[in-house]
Write an enzyme that holds these catalytic residues in place. Structure first.
Site, PDB file in Angstrom:
ATOM      1  N   GLU A 136     -12.163   0.949 -10.423  1.00 62.84           N
ATOM      2  CA  GLU A 136     -11.770   0.009 -11.438  1.00 62.84           C
ATOM      3  C   GLU A 136     -12.672  -0.069 -12.634  1.00 62.84           C
ATOM      4  O   GLU A 136     -12.571  -0.028 -13.983  1.00 62.84           O
ATOM      5  CB  GLU A 136     -11.507  -1.407 -11.009  1.00 62.84           C
ATOM      6  CG  GLU A 136     -10.364  -1.608 -10.389  1.00 62.84           C
ATOM      7  CD  GLU A 136     -10.316  -1.186  -8.777  1.00 62.84           C
ATOM      8  OE1 GLU A 136     -11.510  -0.735  -8.192  1.00 62.84           O
ATOM      9  OE2 GLU A 136      -9.595  -1.124  -8.039  1.00 62.84           O
ATOM     10  N   ARG A 154       0.646   3.798  -3.326  1.00 64.29           N
ATOM     11  CA  ARG A 154       0.147   5.180  -3.067  1.00 64.29           C
ATOM     12  C   ARG A 154       1.192   6.158  -2.733  1.00 64.29           C
ATOM     13  O   ARG A 154       1.134   7.434  -3.289  1.00 64.29           O
ATOM     14  CB  ARG A 154      -0.930   5.143  -1.738  1.00 64.29           C
ATOM     15  CG  ARG A 154      -1.804   4.245  -1.997  1.00 64.29           C
ATOM     16  CD  ARG A 154      -2.856   4.137  -0.641  1.00 64.29           C
ATOM     17  NE  ARG A 154      -3.644   3.066  -0.580  1.00 64.29           N
ATOM     18  CZ  ARG A 154      -4.886   3.022  -0.333  1.00 64.29           C
ATOM     19  NH1 ARG A 154      -5.393   4.106   0.444  1.00 64.29           N
ATOM     20  NH2 ARG A 154      -5.853   1.923  -0.217  1.00 64.29           N
ATOM     21  N   GLU A 183       0.934  -1.109  -0.095  1.00 67.80           N
ATOM     22  CA  GLU A 183      -0.065   0.086  -0.055  1.00 67.80           C
ATOM     23  C   GLU A 183       0.784   1.167  -0.091  1.00 67.80           C
ATOM     24  O   GLU A 183       0.826   2.219  -0.699  1.00 67.80           O
ATOM     25  CB  GLU A 183      -1.012   0.004   1.179  1.00 67.80           C
ATOM     26  CG  GLU A 183      -2.022  -1.083   1.123  1.00 67.80           C
ATOM     27  CD  GLU A 183      -2.934  -0.828   0.121  1.00 67.80           C
ATOM     28  OE1 GLU A 183      -3.224   0.105  -0.544  1.00 67.80           O
ATOM     29  OE2 GLU A 183      -3.972  -1.910  -0.112  1.00 67.80           O
ATOM     30  N   ASP A 193      -5.151  -9.374  -8.581  1.00 62.02           N
ATOM     31  CA  ASP A 193      -5.192  -8.336  -9.541  1.00 62.02           C
ATOM     32  C   ASP A 193      -4.153  -7.698 -10.451  1.00 62.02           C
ATOM     33  O   ASP A 193      -3.804  -7.922 -11.271  1.00 62.02           O
ATOM     34  CB  ASP A 193      -6.350  -7.389  -9.098  1.00 62.02           C
ATOM     35  CG  ASP A 193      -6.161  -6.804  -7.967  1.00 62.02           C
ATOM     36  OD1 ASP A 193      -5.005  -7.082  -6.976  1.00 62.02           O
ATOM     37  OD2 ASP A 193      -7.040  -6.134  -7.277  1.00 62.02           O
ATOM     38  N   THR A 244      -0.752   1.180 -10.548  1.00 64.59           N
ATOM     39  CA  THR A 244      -2.063   0.657 -10.387  1.00 64.59           C
ATOM     40  C   THR A 244      -2.904   1.600  -9.274  1.00 64.59           C
ATOM     41  O   THR A 244      -4.074   1.396  -9.020  1.00 64.59           O
ATOM     42  CB  THR A 244      -1.791  -0.928  -9.780  1.00 64.59           C
ATOM     43  OG1 THR A 244      -3.279  -1.327  -9.525  1.00 64.59           O
ATOM     44  CG2 THR A 244      -1.395  -0.520  -8.117  1.00 64.59           C
TER      45      THR A 244
HETATM   46  C1  DMJ Z   1      -6.223   0.642  -5.102  1.00 62.99           C
HETATM   47  O1  DMJ Z   1      -5.589   0.748  -4.115  1.00 62.99           O
HETATM   48  C2  DMJ Z   1      -5.394   0.143  -6.359  1.00 62.99           C
HETATM   49  O2  DMJ Z   1      -6.105   0.273  -7.461  1.00 62.99           O
HETATM   50  C3  DMJ Z   1      -5.171  -1.416  -6.026  1.00 62.99           C
HETATM   51  O3  DMJ Z   1      -4.695  -1.908  -7.160  1.00 62.99           O
HETATM   52  C4  DMJ Z   1      -6.536  -2.021  -5.874  1.00 62.99           C
HETATM   53  N1  DMJ Z   1      -7.202  -1.494  -4.988  1.00 62.99           N
HETATM   54  C5  DMJ Z   1      -7.453   0.124  -4.711  1.00 62.99           C
HETATM   55  C6  DMJ Z   1      -8.658   0.576  -5.590  1.00 62.99           C
HETATM   56  O4  DMJ Z   1      -9.762  -0.122  -5.466  1.00 62.99           O
END
Ligand code: DMJ
Length: 457
Positions: free
Chosen positions: A362, A123, A119, A246, A446
């Site tokens: 998403e 982020r 995380e 994912d 992501t």
């Molecule tokens: C985000 O932190 C990122 O997109 C991650 O890959 C998946 N979950 C969240 C958003 O839903």
């Protein structure tokens, strides 16, 4: 004669009206897009101003109680770091300047905090690198390097795959049961840092971690949900597109596209064949992707959800527009069936399995990619629906909130930083007509932080 004249008149009318109709239609669409981009910006400001009012300097706003939330007790300024590039792209100069000021003045990673590497990477590290790329101030890059150096001990495992947690001050690591998403979603950020600093170690460690997974794919080319990163043994063999796996799939493709890394391409090529062979489920109601046993390929559950909805974007980016379009139709249906999408859904039983909606991006991300590739206005209409649902169900007096249940629409007291970083950014970019960012010039991490390809050659 009368008939001939009527015929000529009719033909002229058709030609004339057709001639007039097309520029008019184009004009209407352009005006709509601009108008919707402005609407999204307005909603961003509604959320950002609430964060500023009740949670300024903290990680996130709790919108119902109007209080602040810090992930690890002390703030790492998660919302400002995650939100900065969105404000930059939206042209919110004053807000971006305020965020920059607090980040450069206050952000300090020399803290005795045990953080989750994944995380914090997607982020914070991801965000800081993007801040540097868009703003140009080297202080952002210095912060990114400091953070990356504090995260690097995670890679010191017997396999090179990372531990789950690391203490930012002591470097102490913990958590030997990890998952593909947290192991294999690090190369875009660490790789970019290597390209920007010339220090190759970041790239090498993150790639070794990713390849640690690719090399342990099962005989049929799939991965499980959890793995022991010390022994390399799979613990849970459920394979799916959802959380915990994912973005590993996403980064195999994106690392190839961003860095031209042939090993990633090879791994992606093998993986996407296996995903389409075993997970894809061509039902009477269109394409879905299921859960299967990664060793045998046996279908375990007809389950899909809000997180899985990133996959049309990845399919489109990988060149498979047909599957991308089919799957996006179902993702959108999953959204509209309940007014807003549930976290988990059984597409065969048509039953909600997990009722929450956590302001996830998403579904919107995929509509943005598909609009880019097809220019089909139906994706703009999807965007309009997403925005209206967000306003109708998630908007509060101060900010936006998660939903406890998409069935009852009961709210819950959270507003994740990815609402700024991703949800509202993708929605804005969908309507923005590439004015602030050219799709082909970037690869999004992501967390929707767009990395400029030209800076990473
Ligand atoms: C985000 O932190 C990122 O997109 C991650 O890959 C998946 N979950 C969240 C958003 O839903």
């Amino acid at each position: 004669m009368k008939n001939i004249l009527t015929g000529i008149l009719l033909t002229l009318t058709i030609i004339f009206s057709a001639g007039c109709a097309s520029p008019k239609q184009d004009e209407v669409k352009t005006i709509d897009k601009k108008e919707y981009a402005e609407k999204v910006k307005k909603e961003f400001l509604h959320a950002w101003n609430a964060y500023k009012k009740y949670a300024w300097g903290q990680d996130a706003l709790k919108p119902l109680s109007k209080t602040a939330h810090n992930w690890y007790g002390e703030s790492l300024l998660m919302s400002p770091v995650d939100a900065f590039d969105t404000m930059f792209l939206m042209g919110l100069k004053d807000e971006a300047a305020e965020a920059k000021k607090i980040i450069l003045e206050k952000l300090d990673f020399d803290k005795d905090l045990k953080v989750q590497n994944f995380e914090i990477t997607i982020r914070m590290l991801g965000g800081l690198i993007s801040c540097y790329m868009w703003d140009g101030d080297k202080q952002f890059l210095d912060l990114a390097v400091d953070l990356a150096d504090r995260l690097m001990p995670v890679f010191n495992s017997p396999t090179g795959m990372p531990y789950v947690f690391v203490n930012l001050k002591t470097g102490e690591t913990s958590g030997n049961i990890n998952n593909p998403a947290e192991v294999g979603t690090l190369l875009i950020e660490f790789g970019a840092l290597s390209k920007l600093t010339g220090k190759t170690e970041y790239y090498e460690k993150a790639k070794k971690a990713m390849m640690g997974l690719a090399d342990r794919a099962t005989d049929i080319g799939l991965v499980g949900t959890t793995i022991n990163i010390e022994t390399g043994e799979w613990i849970n063999t459920d394979c799916h597109l959802s959380g915990m796996i994912d973005s590993y799939f996403e980064y195999l493709l994106k690392a190839w596209l961003l860095f031209g890394d042939e090993d990633c391409k090879l791994a992606w090529d093998k993986t996407i064949i296996a995903i389409n062979k075993y997970l894809a489920d061509e039902t009477a109601e269109g394409l879905w992707y299921s859960h299967v046993n990664s060793v045998t390929g046996e279908r375990l559950r007809t389950q899909f959800g809000a997180l899985d909805a990133f996959f049309p974007a990845v399919l489109a980016l990988g060149g498979d527009l047909e599957r991308a379009k089919q799957l996006q139709d179902n993702c959108f249906k999953m959204w509209t069936d309940y007014g807003i999408e549930p976290e988990q859904y059984d597409y065969k039983a048509k039953k909600v399995l997990s009722e929450g909606y956590y302001l996830r991006p998403e579904n919107i991300e995929s509509a943005y990619y598909l609009y880019h590739y097809t220019k089909d206005s139906k994706y703009l209409e999807m965007g309009e629906t997403y925005l209206n649902s967000l306003i109708k169900y998630c908007k509060c007096e101060e900010g936006y909130s998660h939903l406890e249940s998409v069935l009852t629409k009961e709210k819950s007291d959270n507003m994740e930083s990815f609402f700024f970083a991703e949800t509202l950014k993708y929605l804005y970019l969908l309507f923005d007509d590439e004015a602030s960012l050219k799709f082909d010039d970037v690869i999004f991490n992501t967390e929707a932080h767009p990395y400029k390809k030209e800076m990473l050659k």
